[in-house]
Design a protein around this motif. Structure first.
Motif, PDB file in Angstrom:
ATOM      1  N   ALA A  63      22.006 -17.006  -3.065  1.00 48.77           N
ATOM      2  CA  ALA A  63      22.960 -17.976  -2.523  1.00 48.77           C
ATOM      3  C   ALA A  63      24.365 -17.386  -2.608  1.00 48.77           C
ATOM      4  N   VAL A  64      25.021 -17.246  -1.456  1.00 45.46           N
ATOM      5  CA  VAL A  64      26.405 -16.766  -1.437  1.00 45.46           C
ATOM      6  C   VAL A  64      27.297 -17.887  -1.947  1.00 45.46           C
ATOM      7  N   VAL A  65      28.105 -17.577  -2.968  1.00 44.02           N
ATOM      8  CA  VAL A  65      28.955 -18.606  -3.553  1.00 44.02           C
ATOM      9  C   VAL A  65      30.434 -18.422  -3.231  1.00 44.02           C
ATOM     10  N   GLU A  66      30.817 -17.217  -2.848  1.00 43.20           N
ATOM     11  CA  GLU A  66      32.218 -16.983  -2.507  1.00 43.20           C
ATOM     12  C   GLU A  66      32.318 -15.681  -1.733  1.00 43.20           C
ATOM     13  N   HIS A  86      27.491 -11.160 -13.671  1.00 41.82           N
ATOM     14  CA  HIS A  86      27.020 -12.543 -13.610  1.00 41.82           C
ATOM     15  C   HIS A  86      26.567 -12.932 -12.207  1.00 41.82           C
ATOM     16  N   MET A  87      26.958 -12.140 -11.216  1.00 43.93           N
ATOM     17  CA  MET A  87      26.584 -12.359  -9.818  1.00 43.93           C
ATOM     18  C   MET A  87      26.278 -11.008  -9.203  1.00 43.93           C
ATOM     19  N   GLY A  88      25.806 -11.029  -7.970  1.00 50.58           N
ATOM     20  CA  GLY A  88      25.644  -9.815  -7.194  1.00 50.58           C
ATOM     21  C   GLY A  88      26.760  -9.756  -6.155  1.00 50.58           C
ATOM     22  N   ALA A  89      26.955  -8.591  -5.551  1.00 49.61           N
ATOM     23  CA  ALA A  89      28.007  -8.436  -4.544  1.00 49.61           C
ATOM     24  C   ALA A  89      27.538  -7.522  -3.421  1.00 49.61           C
ATOM     25  N   GLU A  90      27.876  -7.929  -2.182  1.00 52.45           N
ATOM     26  CA  GLU A  90      27.507  -7.151  -1.007  1.00 52.45           C
ATOM     27  C   GLU A  90      28.676  -7.121  -0.025  1.00 52.45           C
ATOM     28  N   ARG A 129      37.673 -20.320 -10.885  1.00 49.56           N
ATOM     29  CA  ARG A 129      37.460 -20.494  -9.442  1.00 49.56           C
ATOM     30  C   ARG A 129      36.016 -20.178  -9.066  1.00 49.56           C
ATOM     31  N   ARG A 130      35.453 -19.125  -9.646  1.00 51.13           N
ATOM     32  CA  ARG A 130      34.083 -18.742  -9.308  1.00 51.13           C
ATOM     33  C   ARG A 130      33.067 -19.718  -9.876  1.00 51.13           C
ATOM     34  N   LEU A 131      33.328 -20.271 -11.035  1.00 50.55           N
ATOM     35  CA  LEU A 131      32.433 -21.300 -11.575  1.00 50.55           C
ATOM     36  C   LEU A 131      32.423 -22.535 -10.672  1.00 50.55           C
TER      37      LEU A 131
END
Length: 151
Positions: A63-66, A86-90, A129-131
Motif C-alpha cells: 500500500a502506497v502511503v506517501e 519501516h517502509m519500502g521505497a520505489e 507526517r508519515r505515521l
C-alpha cells in the motif's frame, strides 16, 4: 537555488558540513530503493523526481502511503535503532538525489550539535507526517467507512 524541505530546515553552516558528506546518485523509474525490514544504512535528499513509500500488506500488494518529491528526505530509519526500514521505497519517475552514509552523518552529528538538533527536529516532523499518512491510507483500505478524515 531556493531551498526547501530538509535543506531549508538546517542552518547554513551545518547544511554545508552535511552536504560535504553527500554523493550524487540516480534511480530509474521502477527501481526499488529499499525494502521494509532491510538495513537502513543511508538516506537521500531528493533533487528531482518522485518516490513512493509503501507498506507491506500480507496477502495484498504493498500500500502506497506517501509520495515524496524534490527537497524531501527519503529515509529516517537510519537515525533510530535498530536501523531497519519501516517502509519500502520505489522511484515512480527518474530520480536524482544526494545520498548520505548514515554512520558518517551520525558521527558528524556527535560533533555538530546544531546539525544534530536541526536534523532531529526535521526527522520527528517527518515521522509524524508519515505515521498520519500511513494511518489514513490503511483506514481507507480497510476501514468500514474510510479514513474518517475531516471534510
Amino acid at each position: 537555488m531556493k531551498r526547501s524541505g530538509v535543506l531549508a530546515a538546517i542552518p547554513e553552516g551545518p547544511r554545508e558540513r552535511l552536504m560535504g558528506l553527500s554523493r550524487e546518485v540516480s534511480f530509474d523509474a521502477g527501481t526499488r530503493i529499499f525494502e521494509e525490514g532491510g538495513r537502513a544504512d543511508r538516506f537521500w535528499i531528493i533533487r528531482t523526481g518522485n518516490v513512493a513509500l509503501d507498506l507491506h500488506v500480507p496477502g495484498r500488494r504493498a500500500a502506497v502511503v506517501e509520495t515524496l518529491g524534490p527537497g524531501r528526505m527519503l529515509g529516517w530509519s537510519w537515525l533510530c535503532p535498530p536501523h531497519q526500514w519501516h517502509m519500502g521505497a520505489e522511484a515512480t519517475s527518474p530520480v536524482r538525489a544526494w545520498e548520505f552514509t548514515a554512520s558518517e552523518v551520525r558521527e558528524l552529528c556527535e560533533r555538530d550539535h546544531e546539525l544534530d538538533h536541526a536534523l532531529l527536529i526535521y526527522v520527528v516532523e517527518v515521522i509524524g507526517r508519515r505515521l498520519r499518512a500511513a494511518r489514513t491510507r490503511l483506514l481507507d483500505l480497510y476501514g468500514p467507512y474510510g479514513s474518517g478524515a475531516p471534510e
